[in-house]
Design an enzyme around this catalytic site. Structure first.
Site, PDB file in Angstrom:
ATOM      1  N   CYS A 100       0.864  -1.190   0.000  1.00  0.00           N
ATOM      2  CA  CYS A 100       0.000   0.000   0.000  1.00  0.00           C
ATOM      3  C   CYS A 100       0.895   1.232   0.000  1.00  0.00           C
ATOM      4  CB  CYS A 100      -0.902  -0.006   1.240  1.00  0.00           C
ATOM      5  SG  CYS A 100      -1.751   1.555   1.524  1.00  0.00           S
ATOM      6  N   CYS A 104      -3.099   7.620  -1.854  1.00  0.00           N
ATOM      7  CA  CYS A 104      -4.415   7.735  -2.504  1.00  0.00           C
ATOM      8  C   CYS A 104      -5.487   8.273  -1.565  1.00  0.00           C
ATOM      9  CB  CYS A 104      -4.882   6.385  -3.024  1.00  0.00           C
ATOM     10  SG  CYS A 104      -3.578   5.264  -3.455  1.00  0.00           S
ATOM     11  N   THR A 191      -4.163   4.653   7.447  1.00  0.00           N
ATOM     12  CA  THR A 191      -3.119   4.279   6.497  1.00  0.00           C
ATOM     13  C   THR A 191      -2.197   5.454   6.191  1.00  0.00           C
ATOM     14  OG1 THR A 191      -4.462   2.575   5.486  1.00  0.00           O
ATOM     15  CG2 THR A 191      -2.768   3.532   4.104  1.00  0.00           C
ATOM     16  N   GLU A 257      -0.249   1.472   9.339  1.00  0.00           N
ATOM     17  CA  GLU A 257      -1.477   2.056   9.877  1.00  0.00           C
ATOM     18  C   GLU A 257      -1.216   2.520  11.308  1.00  0.00           C
ATOM     19  OE1 GLU A 257      -1.891  -0.758   7.873  1.00  0.00           O
ATOM     20  OE2 GLU A 257      -2.869   0.412   6.312  1.00  0.00           O
ATOM     21  N   HIS A 292     -12.573   5.813  -2.981  1.00  0.00           N
ATOM     22  CA  HIS A 292     -11.572   4.854  -2.484  1.00  0.00           C
ATOM     23  C   HIS A 292     -11.924   3.427  -2.917  1.00  0.00           C
ATOM     24  CE1 HIS A 292      -7.802   4.699  -0.533  1.00  0.00           C
ATOM     25  NE2 HIS A 292      -8.154   3.738   0.295  1.00  0.00           N
ATOM     26  N   TYR A 296      -9.323   0.793  -5.251  1.00  0.00           N
ATOM     27  CA  TYR A 296      -8.938  -0.613  -5.050  1.00  0.00           C
ATOM     28  C   TYR A 296      -8.943  -1.407  -6.349  1.00  0.00           C
ATOM     29  CZ  TYR A 296      -8.768  -0.400   0.049  1.00  0.00           C
ATOM     30  OH  TYR A 296      -8.412  -0.129   1.339  1.00  0.00           O
ATOM     31  N   CYS A 299      -4.961  -0.309  -7.207  1.00  0.00           N
ATOM     32  CA  CYS A 299      -3.814  -0.692  -6.360  1.00  0.00           C
ATOM     33  C   CYS A 299      -3.753  -2.194  -6.119  1.00  0.00           C
ATOM     34  CB  CYS A 299      -3.833   0.079  -5.041  1.00  0.00           C
ATOM     35  SG  CYS A 299      -5.032  -0.502  -3.821  1.00  0.00           S
ATOM     36  N   GLU A 447      -6.927  -5.640   4.254  1.00  0.00           N
ATOM     37  CA  GLU A 447      -7.356  -4.326   3.775  1.00  0.00           C
ATOM     38  C   GLU A 447      -8.333  -4.474   2.608  1.00  0.00           C
ATOM     39  OE1 GLU A 447      -4.691  -1.522   1.850  1.00  0.00           O
ATOM     40  OE2 GLU A 447      -5.245  -0.080   3.386  1.00  0.00           O
TER      41      GLU A 447
HETATM   42 FE1  SF4 Z   1      -3.324   1.918  -0.063  1.00  0.00          FE
HETATM   43 FE2  SF4 Z   1      -4.732   1.077  -2.164  1.00  0.00          FE
HETATM   44 FE3  SF4 Z   1      -5.837   2.775  -0.410  1.00  0.00          FE
HETATM   45 FE4  SF4 Z   1      -3.880   3.550  -2.099  1.00  0.00          FE
HETATM   46  S1  SF4 Z   1      -5.960   2.865  -2.642  1.00  0.00           S
HETATM   47  S2  SF4 Z   1      -4.042   4.034   0.067  1.00  0.00           S
HETATM   48  S3  SF4 Z   1      -2.601   1.741  -2.150  1.00  0.00           S
HETATM   49  S4  SF4 Z   1      -5.182   0.675  -0.018  1.00  0.00           S
HETATM   50 FE    FE Z   2      -6.949   1.563   1.894  1.00  0.00          FE
END
Ligand code: SF4
Ligand code: FE
Length: 483
Positions: A100, A104, A191, A257, A292, A296, A299, A447
């Site tokens: 991660c 983001c 995070t 985290e 968000h 996902y 990422c 996550e």
């Molecule tokens: Fe982490 Fe994915 Fe959230 Fe970006 S989108 S902060 S990489 S979990």
């Molecule tokens: Fe996240």
């Protein structure tokens, strides 16, 4: 300065005097801590890639507000093309870090707060949108990393914020002053918070008028007095202190985290984005969560690419690559991973402008995206473990491997196909272990379940957005039903 180098980013975080605790002790220099450093390296990658000409189009963009080239992580999306590039950028970073990369959350908070403040101002005559735009341009000009803090501890889940026995279980305003507000509470599992220059705090659920002290959004620097971070443990985290990069599996990158406490933190007026207008709390939550959930689809897919590659390498090293069931498992992993990507791209392509002008993803498709993410990475991990074999969790340590007496024995008995060293075989298995059971499993597995909202949160949104009434009408029309 519009774009920082990775090194400048690290040094800028080093200068901040943050209040960080881990294993019962204050961490004076998180930047150099062996457990925390890999998470900083992941964020650094968002700066390093932005410096590379081949990634300029994906990683950077001209800001319509400052006219300067900025990092895409600080951008306000201007089109569906921007939304698609966001997902592609996240896949790229997942591929480069297998972790991660944290930045983001701020990007998603940026876009949610941008549009929500616009609509709040329209309804209430407030000046939150101007406040936010000023903050946004400051972040863009200085290429800062911003965290987005949403999840309150929530205490008794059956009770609204104001009805909790302990009023601090949701972050709230404790004092309204002429020059700003004072807030108290905490945000859980944040995070990347200690790798961020600033944090945008947002409410965590829809709220009614009785919760108006809890309907609060603002931004403060991470070294503001009153903010304390308590780092969360990750599985196998202390392996990073043993001095074996091989045993860690992915020694360079990771995520982090922290439980973040706001103990009577002062927020000046020009950093406030919501202050009591409780009916807009839900809009901010829904938009941030939607962005968000789109994220996902980028990422996790990038990390999935690494895991699929690692499983294929393990099969090569075992001599199992030609077995039809192994080939089929790799196809299945690819199919699942690309399905997630399809969802990320689809909710972006179907995006639309908000009243404020920035672009919002399709909420139904973004929630479907994240709902799939709560399942598919688990299946991809299961198949990777299947292909890897049990040695992934029974292999001796690097210390044994380097021992003059034991090393040759391990070399002999753990060898796979000829032409591949036992060390390389062990290295790829450690990477799979890291992704499925180790520190990266936080980012790739759990996550995937709970980040950006637990599965039930998406099901509520899917129910709300699914337009069942329209579908019933379609069926009744074709069946010639007249009621
Ligand atoms: Fe982490 Fe994915 Fe959230 Fe970006 S989108 S902060 S990489 S979990
Ligand atoms: Fe996240």
């Amino acid at each position: 300065m519009a774009l920082m180098t990775g090194e400048q980013y690290i040094e800028s975080i080093r200068k901040m005097k943050m209040n960080v605790y881990m294993f019962g002790k204050k961490v004076d220099c998180p930047v150099d801590d062996p457990i925390l450093r890999p998470s900083l390296n992941s964020v650094r990658m968002t700066y390093d890639l932005a410096q590379m000409p081949e990634y300029e189009d994906l990683m950077t963009v001209i800001s319509p507000y400052t006219g300067k080239r900025i990092n895409r992580f600080t951008h306000i999306h201007q089109s569906t093309g921007d939304l698609i590039k966001k997902v592609k950028m996240q896949r790229l970073l997942g591929q480069k870090t297998a972790a991660c990369f944290q930045r983001c959350v701020g990007m998603d908070a940026f876009n949610a707060v941008f549009s929500t403040t616009f609509e709040t101002d329209k309804a209430h005559g407030t000046h939150y949108h101007e406040n936010f735009k000023k903050f946004m341009m400051y972040v863009q000009d200085n290429d800062l990393t911003v965290d987005g803090a949403m999840t309150d501890p929530k205490g008794d889940r059956s009770k609204a914020p104001h009805a909790q026995e302990d009023p601090d279980l949701f972050l709230h305003i404790v004092e309204r002053r002429a020059d700003g507000i004072v807030v108290r509470g905490a945000k859980a599992h944040q995070t990347g918070v200690l790798n961020s220059h600033e944090v945008i705090v947002m409410p965590t659920i829809s709220m009614g008028p009785e919760d108006s002290d809890y309907a609060v959004s603002f931004a403060v620097p991470m070294d503001t007095p009153g903010i304390t971070m308590i780092i969360g443990r990750q599985s196998c985290d202390t392996r990073k202190m043993e001095g074996s990069e091989m045993d860690v599996g992915n020694s360079e990158f990771g995520g982090v985290e922290a439980l973040t406490i706001f103990d009577n933190v002062f927020v000046p007026n020009d950093r406030i984005f919501l202050c009591g207008e409780s009916e807009f709390a839900g809009m901010m939550v829904e938009r941030f969560a939607g962005y968000h959930r789109q994220s996902y689809g980028g990422c996790k897919v990038g990390v999935g690419d690494v895991l699929i590659g690692a499983a294929a390498v393990a099969a090569d090293y075992n001599g199992a690559a030609k077995a039809s069931h192994v080939k089929d498992k790799l196809i299945e992993m690819t199919h699942l991973n690309e399905t997630l990507y399809c969802c990320g791209i689809a909710c972006s392509a179907e995006g639309h402008p908000t009243e404020s002008g920035n672009y919002m993803i399709d909420l139904l498709l973004a929630n479907v995206c994240k709902q799939n993410v709560t399942r598919f990475p688990y299946e991809i991990v299961r198949l990777a473990e299947d292909i890897a074999g049990g040695l992934m969790v029974t292999a001796p340590s690097e210390a044994d491997f380097r021992d003059p007496t034991l090393g040759p024995v391990i070399e002999k008995y753990l060898k796979g196909v000829s032409g591949v060293s036992t060390e390389n075989r062990l290295r790829i298995l450690r990477l799979i272990e890291n992704l499925s059971l180790g520190t990266a499993a936080v980012g790739y597995r759990t996550e995937s379940m709970h980040g950006a909202g637990s599965p039930q949160a998406q099901r509520i949104m899917i129910a709300r957005q699914g337009n069942l009434a329209m579908k019933k009408e379609l069926a009744k029309n074709l069946a010639h039903i007249k009621e």
